[in-house]
Design a protein around this motif. Structure first.
Motif, PDB file in Angstrom:
ATOM      1  N   TYR A  77     -62.819 -23.101 -42.321  1.00 34.96           N
ATOM      2  CA  TYR A  77     -64.035 -23.925 -41.889  1.00 34.96           C
ATOM      3  C   TYR A  77     -64.941 -24.039 -42.875  1.00 34.96           C
ATOM      4  O   TYR A  77     -66.236 -24.306 -42.749  1.00 34.96           O
ATOM      5  CB  TYR A  77     -64.632 -23.603 -40.594  1.00 34.96           C
ATOM      6  CG  TYR A  77     -63.678 -23.807 -39.326  1.00 34.96           C
ATOM      7  CD1 TYR A  77     -63.323 -24.792 -39.064  1.00 34.96           C
ATOM      8  CD2 TYR A  77     -62.667 -22.728 -39.118  1.00 34.96           C
ATOM      9  CE1 TYR A  77     -62.181 -25.012 -37.922  1.00 34.96           C
ATOM     10  CE2 TYR A  77     -61.856 -22.857 -38.256  1.00 34.96           C
ATOM     11  CZ  TYR A  77     -61.725 -23.910 -37.467  1.00 34.96           C
ATOM     12  OH  TYR A  77     -60.836 -24.275 -36.496  1.00 34.96           O
ATOM     13  N   ALA A  78     -64.713 -23.418 -44.149  1.00 37.23           N
ATOM     14  CA  ALA A  78     -65.649 -23.244 -45.168  1.00 37.23           C
ATOM     15  C   ALA A  78     -65.936 -24.447 -46.007  1.00 37.23           C
ATOM     16  O   ALA A  78     -66.780 -25.086 -46.655  1.00 37.23           O
ATOM     17  CB  ALA A  78     -65.279 -22.318 -46.281  1.00 37.23           C
ATOM     18  N   ASP A  79     -64.954 -25.545 -45.820  1.00 32.14           N
ATOM     19  CA  ASP A  79     -64.974 -26.584 -46.456  1.00 32.14           C
ATOM     20  C   ASP A  79     -65.363 -27.946 -45.527  1.00 32.14           C
ATOM     21  O   ASP A  79     -64.715 -28.074 -44.543  1.00 32.14           O
ATOM     22  CB  ASP A  79     -63.351 -26.960 -46.883  1.00 32.14           C
ATOM     23  CG  ASP A  79     -63.309 -28.578 -47.547  1.00 32.14           C
ATOM     24  OD1 ASP A  79     -64.289 -28.883 -48.101  1.00 32.14           O
ATOM     25  OD2 ASP A  79     -62.063 -29.020 -47.802  1.00 32.14           O
ATOM     26  N   ASP A  80     -66.528 -28.520 -46.015  1.00 30.63           N
ATOM     27  CA  ASP A  80     -67.209 -29.318 -45.131  1.00 30.63           C
ATOM     28  C   ASP A  80     -66.260 -30.521 -44.869  1.00 30.63           C
ATOM     29  O   ASP A  80     -66.297 -30.887 -43.602  1.00 30.63           O
ATOM     30  CB  ASP A  80     -68.388 -30.058 -45.801  1.00 30.63           C
ATOM     31  CG  ASP A  80     -69.698 -29.199 -46.081  1.00 30.63           C
ATOM     32  OD1 ASP A  80     -69.332 -28.116 -45.219  1.00 30.63           O
ATOM     33  OD2 ASP A  80     -70.389 -29.110 -46.527  1.00 30.63           O
ATOM     34  N   VAL A  81     -65.369 -31.141 -45.469  1.00 31.68           N
ATOM     35  CA  VAL A  81     -64.405 -32.210 -45.380  1.00 31.68           C
ATOM     36  C   VAL A  81     -63.543 -31.854 -44.505  1.00 31.68           C
ATOM     37  O   VAL A  81     -63.117 -32.533 -43.498  1.00 31.68           O
ATOM     38  CB  VAL A  81     -63.611 -32.720 -46.806  1.00 31.68           C
ATOM     39  CG1 VAL A  81     -62.654 -33.689 -46.554  1.00 31.68           C
ATOM     40  CG2 VAL A  81     -64.813 -33.138 -47.749  1.00 31.68           C
ATOM     41  N   HIS A  82     -63.047 -30.612 -44.560  1.00 31.79           N
ATOM     42  CA  HIS A  82     -62.255 -30.156 -43.466  1.00 31.79           C
ATOM     43  C   HIS A  82     -62.812 -30.137 -41.977  1.00 31.79           C
ATOM     44  O   HIS A  82     -62.004 -30.477 -41.248  1.00 31.79           O
ATOM     45  CB  HIS A  82     -61.292 -28.792 -43.902  1.00 31.79           C
ATOM     46  CG  HIS A  82     -60.616 -28.187 -42.874  1.00 31.79           C
ATOM     47  ND1 HIS A  82     -59.032 -28.655 -42.910  1.00 31.79           N
ATOM     48  CD2 HIS A  82     -60.590 -27.111 -42.046  1.00 31.79           C
ATOM     49  CE1 HIS A  82     -58.307 -27.903 -42.049  1.00 31.79           C
ATOM     50  NE2 HIS A  82     -59.522 -27.158 -41.389  1.00 31.79           N
ATOM     51  N   CYS A  83     -63.861 -29.576 -42.167  1.00 31.83           N
ATOM     52  CA  CYS A  83     -64.678 -29.521 -40.565  1.00 31.83           C
ATOM     53  C   CYS A  83     -64.820 -30.908 -40.249  1.00 31.83           C
ATOM     54  O   CYS A  83     -64.704 -31.004 -38.972  1.00 31.83           O
ATOM     55  CB  CYS A  83     -65.937 -28.768 -40.959  1.00 31.83           C
ATOM     56  SG  CYS A  83     -66.065 -27.145 -41.247  1.00 31.83           S
ATOM     57  N   ILE A  84     -65.280 -31.946 -41.073  1.00 31.33           N
ATOM     58  CA  ILE A  84     -65.396 -33.211 -40.313  1.00 31.33           C
ATOM     59  C   ILE A  84     -64.016 -33.716 -39.943  1.00 31.33           C
ATOM     60  O   ILE A  84     -63.984 -34.701 -39.007  1.00 31.33           O
ATOM     61  CB  ILE A  84     -66.052 -34.101 -41.717  1.00 31.33           C
ATOM     62  CG1 ILE A  84     -67.451 -33.739 -41.884  1.00 31.33           C
ATOM     63  CG2 ILE A  84     -65.890 -35.670 -41.257  1.00 31.33           C
ATOM     64  CD1 ILE A  84     -67.988 -34.231 -43.033  1.00 31.33           C
ATOM     65  N   ALA A  85     -63.050 -33.565 -40.842  1.00 26.81           N
ATOM     66  CA  ALA A  85     -61.608 -33.994 -40.195  1.00 26.81           C
ATOM     67  C   ALA A  85     -61.348 -33.371 -39.075  1.00 26.81           C
ATOM     68  O   ALA A  85     -60.707 -34.220 -38.193  1.00 26.81           O
ATOM     69  CB  ALA A  85     -60.671 -33.719 -41.330  1.00 26.81           C
ATOM     70  N   LEU A  86     -61.651 -32.399 -38.785  1.00 22.50           N
ATOM     71  CA  LEU A  86     -61.154 -31.431 -37.404  1.00 22.50           C
ATOM     72  C   LEU A  86     -62.000 -32.252 -36.259  1.00 22.50           C
ATOM     73  O   LEU A  86     -61.414 -32.288 -35.322  1.00 22.50           O
ATOM     74  CB  LEU A  86     -61.435 -29.915 -37.417  1.00 22.50           C
ATOM     75  CG  LEU A  86     -60.506 -29.079 -38.233  1.00 22.50           C
ATOM     76  CD1 LEU A  86     -61.123 -27.629 -38.459  1.00 22.50           C
ATOM     77  CD2 LEU A  86     -59.352 -29.248 -37.672  1.00 22.50           C
ATOM     78  N   ILE A  87     -63.277 -32.404 -36.576  1.00 27.34           N
ATOM     79  CA  ILE A  87     -64.091 -33.332 -35.453  1.00 27.34           C
ATOM     80  C   ILE A  87     -63.630 -34.563 -35.309  1.00 27.34           C
ATOM     81  O   ILE A  87     -63.504 -34.932 -34.141  1.00 27.34           O
ATOM     82  CB  ILE A  87     -65.665 -33.230 -35.997  1.00 27.34           C
ATOM     83  CG1 ILE A  87     -66.153 -31.860 -36.035  1.00 27.34           C
ATOM     84  CG2 ILE A  87     -66.455 -34.079 -35.230  1.00 27.34           C
ATOM     85  CD1 ILE A  87     -67.467 -31.624 -36.816  1.00 27.34           C
ATOM     86  N   ARG A  88     -63.331 -35.152 -36.333  1.00 26.89           N
ATOM     87  CA  ARG A  88     -62.609 -36.644 -35.953  1.00 26.89           C
ATOM     88  C   ARG A  88     -61.598 -36.630 -35.033  1.00 26.89           C
ATOM     89  O   ARG A  88     -61.120 -37.275 -34.522  1.00 26.89           O
ATOM     90  CB  ARG A  88     -62.352 -37.198 -37.526  1.00 26.89           C
ATOM     91  CG  ARG A  88     -63.625 -37.622 -38.041  1.00 26.89           C
ATOM     92  CD  ARG A  88     -63.083 -38.396 -39.646  1.00 26.89           C
ATOM     93  NE  ARG A  88     -64.152 -38.775 -40.082  1.00 26.89           N
ATOM     94  CZ  ARG A  88     -64.339 -39.535 -41.352  1.00 26.89           C
ATOM     95  NH1 ARG A  88     -63.136 -39.188 -42.205  1.00 26.89           N
ATOM     96  NH2 ARG A  88     -65.326 -39.807 -42.064  1.00 26.89           N
ATOM     97  N   LYS A  89     -60.644 -35.558 -35.716  1.00 29.69           N
ATOM     98  CA  LYS A  89     -59.227 -35.401 -34.849  1.00 29.69           C
ATOM     99  C   LYS A  89     -59.659 -35.078 -33.455  1.00 29.69           C
ATOM    100  O   LYS A  89     -58.943 -35.697 -32.447  1.00 29.69           O
ATOM    101  CB  LYS A  89     -58.471 -34.285 -35.545  1.00 29.69           C
ATOM    102  CG  LYS A  89     -57.150 -34.034 -34.649  1.00 29.69           C
ATOM    103  CD  LYS A  89     -56.362 -32.901 -35.496  1.00 29.69           C
ATOM    104  CE  LYS A  89     -55.031 -32.888 -34.788  1.00 29.69           C
ATOM    105  NZ  LYS A  89     -54.863 -32.710 -33.400  1.00 29.69           N
ATOM    106  N   ALA A  90     -60.685 -34.089 -33.239  1.00 26.80           N
ATOM    107  CA  ALA A  90     -60.705 -33.968 -31.738  1.00 26.80           C
ATOM    108  C   ALA A  90     -61.257 -35.172 -30.846  1.00 26.80           C
ATOM    109  O   ALA A  90     -60.850 -35.355 -29.679  1.00 26.80           O
ATOM    110  CB  ALA A  90     -61.728 -32.670 -31.817  1.00 26.80           C
TER     111      ALA A  90
END
Length: 121
Positions: A77-90
């Motif tokens: 979760y340190a990577d902003d892009v990864h966090c945004i992708a997880l939120i989009r997926k959810a």
């Protein structure tokens, strides 16, 4: 285990405690397999400190593997892009589940607006 992994002081304490125990057991083992100062490797599996040392070593490794897994989980979760992708997926998974549960509600969702809100171009 996560409770300990979250606290640097507890992690340090656990690591230090197990390191000391393993060090002491290693010294005891050396004394047990060297009667009268002569190294006798055949005594290794017969002395009690060997098996206790093996046990504590496995526990020490297990604890550190769990600490590593905790750290790796946090670093995802340190990577902003990864966090945004997880939120989009959810959000997409939630919408898909809603539509599958009640297909008539699909008409209530404007796909273009939904994707725009997700930041999809």
């Amino acid at each position: 285990m996560d409770y300990i992994a979250k606290s640097p002081r507890l992690r340090l304490s656990v690591t230090l405690l197990f390191t000391i125990v393993i060090g002491v057991l290693s010294s005891v083992l050396a004394g047990q397999i060297m009667p009268q100062g002569i190294l006798n490797w055949s005594l290794l599996p017969t002395v009690s400190s060997f098996w206790v040392l093996i046990f504590f070593s496995f526990v020490w490794v297990f604890i550190h593997v769990r600490f590593l897994a905790y750290d790796e989980n946090i670093m995802r979760y340190a990577d902003d892009v990864h966090c945004i992708a997880l939120i989009r997926k959810a959000k997409l998974d939630g919408l898909a589940a809603l539509i599958q549960k009640d297909p008539e509600r699909a008409s209530l969702v404007d796909a273009k607006t939904f994707l725009k809100n997700l930041g999809v171009k």
